[in-house]
Design an enzyme around this catalytic site. Structure first.
Site, PDB file in Angstrom:
ATOM      1  N   GLU A   1      33.055  75.497  49.956  1.00 36.03           N
ATOM      2  CA  GLU A   1      32.091  74.414  49.837  1.00 36.03           C
ATOM      3  C   GLU A   1      32.869  73.099  49.934  1.00 36.03           C
ATOM      4  O   GLU A   1      32.962  72.529  50.996  1.00 36.03           O
ATOM      5  CB  GLU A   1      31.308  74.568  48.534  1.00 36.03           C
TER       6      GLU A   1
ATOM      7  N   GLU B   1      31.520  74.393  36.187  1.00 36.78           N
ATOM      8  CA  GLU B   1      30.206  74.149  36.780  1.00 36.78           C
ATOM      9  C   GLU B   1      29.088  74.630  35.841  1.00 36.78           C
ATOM     10  O   GLU B   1      28.035  74.026  35.753  1.00 36.78           O
ATOM     11  CB  GLU B   1      30.118  74.911  38.106  1.00 36.78           C
TER      12      GLU B   1
END
Ligand code: BGC
Length: 892
Positions: free
Chosen positions: A464, A742
């Site tokens: 990502e 996260e």
């Protein structure tokens, strides 16, 4: 006597290759006197250090401006070095000496100055290697007085002159929305030239331009061919000039790098090394390059600081396994491993990188998804030294195969971790009496370092590593305390504006490599979401507030306005955003099982952000003197706030009973009077009901403690921040985290992992609490209308909660702002630093500290009404206060 201790241009006292619009000067004043204010300044520019060849003299200007002073009328020449200096007259009518001089050098300023052609080693008729070497030989027949090299690439590149690297920047030209603009780099290479034969070489890799990006495994997003552009200006001592440019004279060949990608890692075969490749003696088989011509790319001089290696870490432990050895770097870091060892010819070393180990002590790589993060090195025999050129990894652990024969001590000497990121100046420090909070704070800083790799990314490890706009706006205030992010965001915001759609919609990632992916998957025509697209408004405004860069605000203003106008066009009521796909309070813990979408109604979130962005555009219009816009957005803001209250409140209560539904209206100033009091009380209750735990996601979390502290529930905020049990900020710390996760439960209490498809251990979003530590614990805050940190509010947390001491410093554009305090049973001490040309107010939330003694003169200072609340107004200077609880008690 007031003196100017430093003057900078665009944040640097020496800057090679700056664009004309970034010629903004700031200086720092110092004085042994308190309350120093600048009354006048005089700024000069010259071609020489003695300032004999003066090019610009502002004369005495009546102004207190010491930050971002533009040179409106001055047009600099291209490729010219200018020296600058300033002197000031202060409020005591004292004239300072000239400041030490700084210098900047302009680069090529116009397209026609580029004589070089783009050249490519990639051919249409055969598959391209991922990295090539390129080279041009030339002769410097006369003595060179100075040499400048201007260069860029479609891909990523490193330049070499006679075998020596040019500069230490990595991943140049950096990642921008290439179709709109590409940065070029400028270097002074005078010392690398030799009389006679010279060789200019380049390594050219795929990078963001052509390499694999996103989990969709897209390649060649910007084009099929990598290319190099270079223009070397040689100025001989006799005044003659000569140009060496990329053209048909260049040759290319394969080098030792067989494969390189940001996600994949790098494969390097040292047996293919030609130590003389960048010289006339190379034995390699050089092939012609293809000349692509001038191309349509718009070239701009490098804006942000480059990516560099900023620190080296040595391993802290070695874990022997059946497969080899796992090296523990002791810190989840972003960068690369440098290997230095004696190796046999053909010996292959493989390095696999991961952030965590699983419960059986093996490398956990599932969360990397398709990112291989694997580096393979094959030796040519003898002393080897290698670190990947065009790849970086996010890791704490490295599994190494091929070196198991080395004992721990030799391994320790053979391996080091090079931390790399955009080389921003550190500006903020924080510490307090709670060691776990200090570790959390360090984790936040590490999260910023690992994710400010040329663009603000969500995470640095999995497939990502994208410029998610939401994450950037969530974290930017904390980021701006920690580091000087002005140039970093100026660069990124140009891409934000460039990638904005004609209708004003702002993509969820910038540079927008997801293209219309979001629209397709959620089936609407938008590319965006509230809280993400708002980065186009929140980020430039934050940069303006911290650094006073009006130029940037003016430049981004039409993008900011377009975003708010876009929202205005979406709702079926113009004052609500109640349509379209929305991420909402992404990943909130109050989500339904297996859902990423939090329980707070997404249109409540969207309308709250609509109000915030509209208010900011109103304030930006005011700052830019755009009166009719200011009036227009003032009215819009009033309408949105009214519609918000009408739609999302019933009888003084929020219609949704989630923490985030209460946080956003409080934090964004959407409530007044009793409503505000009630909603704050309910927020407090919601947190207490959860036994001081949060249930918030991406958009609520950053504001949670701020909303509590600003509305009379600071104690609750402190309990939340210091909470160690799941879910909390300190839960990950108690699990040994060295970066921010996260997910609140990235690693669950039983050691198992959150789903592997989205489980980054280095995601800065929740690190946005860093701002609260600076503002409400140590206590360096700014007035809402403060520009360039000119109006400081000190609010030390002397309330008697869990902190007994704290300290913070912030290197602002006006100079150092610092606070330190310690609280004892009956007395407290407080040290403050206010830079010259700034003012401050000391606020003490706890009325018990009613006796304040200024230790410089032992005089008692009492709280006065400052701006409608009790405080002490302070001018610049150093302060040491002793505080006592009540009159009559002596303060030591
Ligand atoms: C990213 C986030 C991002 C989010 C958008 C994730 O994959 O890692 O940080 O903001 O998607 O919903």
């Amino acid at each position: 006597m007031t003196q100017v201790t430093q003057i900078t241009c665009f944040g640097a006292d020496s800057l090679l290759g700056v664009a004309r619009e970034n010629l903004l000067f700031s200086w720092l004043l110092a004085s042994e006197r308190r309350n120093v204010v600048q009354r006048q300044y005089r700024l000069q520019l010259a071609l020489d250090t003695a300032f004999d060849e003066l090019q610009f003299d502002s004369g005495w200007v009546l102004s207190d401006q010491s930050v971002n002073v533009p040179l409106s009328a001055f047009i600099p020449l291209s490729r010219t070095r200018y020296y600058f200096r300033v002197r000031v007259i202060d409020d005591a009518q004292q004239e300072s000496a000239w400041s030490p001089a700084g210098w900047f050098e302009t680069a090529l300023q116009h397209a026609h100055e580029w004589k070089a052609d783009w050249i490519t080693p990639d051919r249409d008729d055969e598959p391209a290697e991922s990295v090539y070497l390129l080279r041009r030989l030339f002769t410097a027949g006369k003595k060179v007085a100075s040499a400048r090299l201007y260069s860029s690439a479609l891909g990523v590149y490193r330049l070499y002159l006679n075998g020596s690297p040019v500069g230490d920047d990595l991943f140049s030209p950096g990642w921008t929305s290439y179709d709109d603009h590409i940065q070029f780099q400028s270097a002074d290479v005078t010392s690398l030239l030799v009389p006679g034969d010279n060789a200019l070489g380049a390594m050219l890799g795929e990078g963001w331009f052509k390499g694999e990006l996103t989990w969709l495994k897209k390649r060649e997003l910007y084009g099929r061919r990598k290319a190099l552009l270079a223009q070397l200006h040689l100025l001989f001592e006799d005044g003659e000039e000569c140009l060496i440019v990329t053209d048909g004279e260049w040759r290319c060949c394969n080098g030792p790098i067989l494969d390189s990608g940001f996600y994949a890692g790098e494969t390097y075969d040292a047996r293919r090394e030609d130590p003389c490749w960048c010289s006339a003696h190379s034995a390699a088989e050089w092939q012609p390059v293809t000349v692509m011509g001038k191309q349509r790319y718009r070239l701009v001089p490098q804006i942000s600081e480059p990516v560099r290696v900023t620190q080296t870490l040595t391993p802290v432990a070695f874990i022997r396994t059946d497969d080899g050895v796992i090296v523990d770097m002791g810190q989840n870091m972003v960068g690369r491993i440098r290997l230095r060892a004696e190796l046999e010819e053909g010996q292959t070393i493989t390095l696999r990188h991961a952030e965590v180990l699983d419960t059986s002590g093996k490398l956990y790589t599932d969360n990397l998804r398709n990112a291989r993060q694997t580096v393979t090195y094959t030796a040519r025999g003898g002393s080897a030294e290698y670190a990947p050129y065009f790849s970086f990894q996010g890791f704490r652990y490295v599994e190494i195969t091929g070196l198991s024969h080395l004992n721990d001590e030799s391994l320790s000497g053979a391996i080091c971790g090079e931390v790399l990121h955009t080389d921003m100046m550190r500006t903020g420090e924080f510490s307090c009496s709670n060691p776990a909070i200090n570790r959390l704070f360090d984790n936040i800083v590490w999260g910023q370092r690992g994710n400010f790799v040329d663009v603000p990314t969500d995470c640095p490890q999995r497939d990502e590593r994208l410029g998610w706009t939401g994450d950037a706006q969530i974290f930017i205030r904390t980021a701006a305390y920690n580091y000087d992010v002005r140039r970093f965001f100026r660069k990124w915001l140009l891409s934000v504006a460039a990638d904005q759609k004609p209708n004003g919609s702002v993509p969820v990632v910038v540079p927008n490599v997801l293209l219309d992916y979001i629209s397709k998957i959620w089936g609407d025509e938008t590319y965006t979401s509230s809280g993400w697209g708002d980065a186009a408004v929140i980020c430039p405004w934050t940069v303006y507030q911290f650094y006073g860069d009006r130029q940037l605000l003016a430049e981004q203003y039409s993008s900011m306005k377009a975003w708010v106008n876009y929202i205005h066009s979406r709702g079926d009521d113009p004052w609500l955003w109640n349509t379209d796909f929305q991420f909402g309070d992404w990943l909130a813990l109050d989500a339904e099982p297996d859902s990423y979408f939090g329980a707070t109604p997404v249109y409540l979130v969207a309308t709250a952000f609509y109000a915030l962005s509209t208010r900011i555009v109103r304030d930006a219009a005011a700052a830019l003197n755009l009166r009719s816009d200011e009036r227009k957005y003032r009215l819009w803001h009033e309408n949105i706030v009214a519609a918000f209250r009408r739609t999302f409140m019933r009888e003084g209560e929020m219609i949704a009973d989630t923490q985030t539904a209460h946080i956003l209206p409080l934090a964004f100033g959407l409530l007044e009077g009793a409503d505000r009091v009630n909603v704050a009380a309910r927020l407090n209750q919601l947190v207490v009901e959860q036994d001081y735990h949060l249930t918030t996601g991406f958009l609520g979390t950053p504001w949670l403690c701020v909303a509590l502290s600003e509305n009379g529930y600071h104690d609750t905020a402190v309990k939340l921040a210091c909470q160690e049990s799941y879910p909390s900020w300190l839960f990950s710390v108690s699990q040994g985290a060295t970066t921010v996760w996260e997910h609140w439960d990235g690693i669950k209490p039983d050691g198992s992992f959150w789903s592997e498809n989205m489980n980054s251990f280095n995601h800065y979003a929740y690190g946005a609490i860093g701002e609260w530590f600076y503002r409400f614990v140590a206590g360096i805050d700014f007035a809402p209308d403060s520009v360039a940190c000119g109006d400081i509010i000190f609010r030390p947390d002397l309330s008697g909660g869990s902190f007994t001491s704290a300290a913070a410093s912030y290197r602002s554009v006006r100079g150092i702002i610092a606070i330190r305090w310690e609280r004892h049973e009956e007395h407290a001490r407080l040290w403050l630093t206010v830079p010259a040309n700034a003012r401050a107010v000391l606020r003490l939330a706890d009325a018990q500290w009613s006796v304040l003694v200024d230790e410089s003169d032992r005089k008692i200072r009492s709280l006065e009404d400052v701006g409608g609340a009790p405080g002490i107004a302070l001018g610049s200077g150093e302060y040491h206060f002793s505080l006592g609880r009540q009159k009559g008690i002596t303060v030591e």
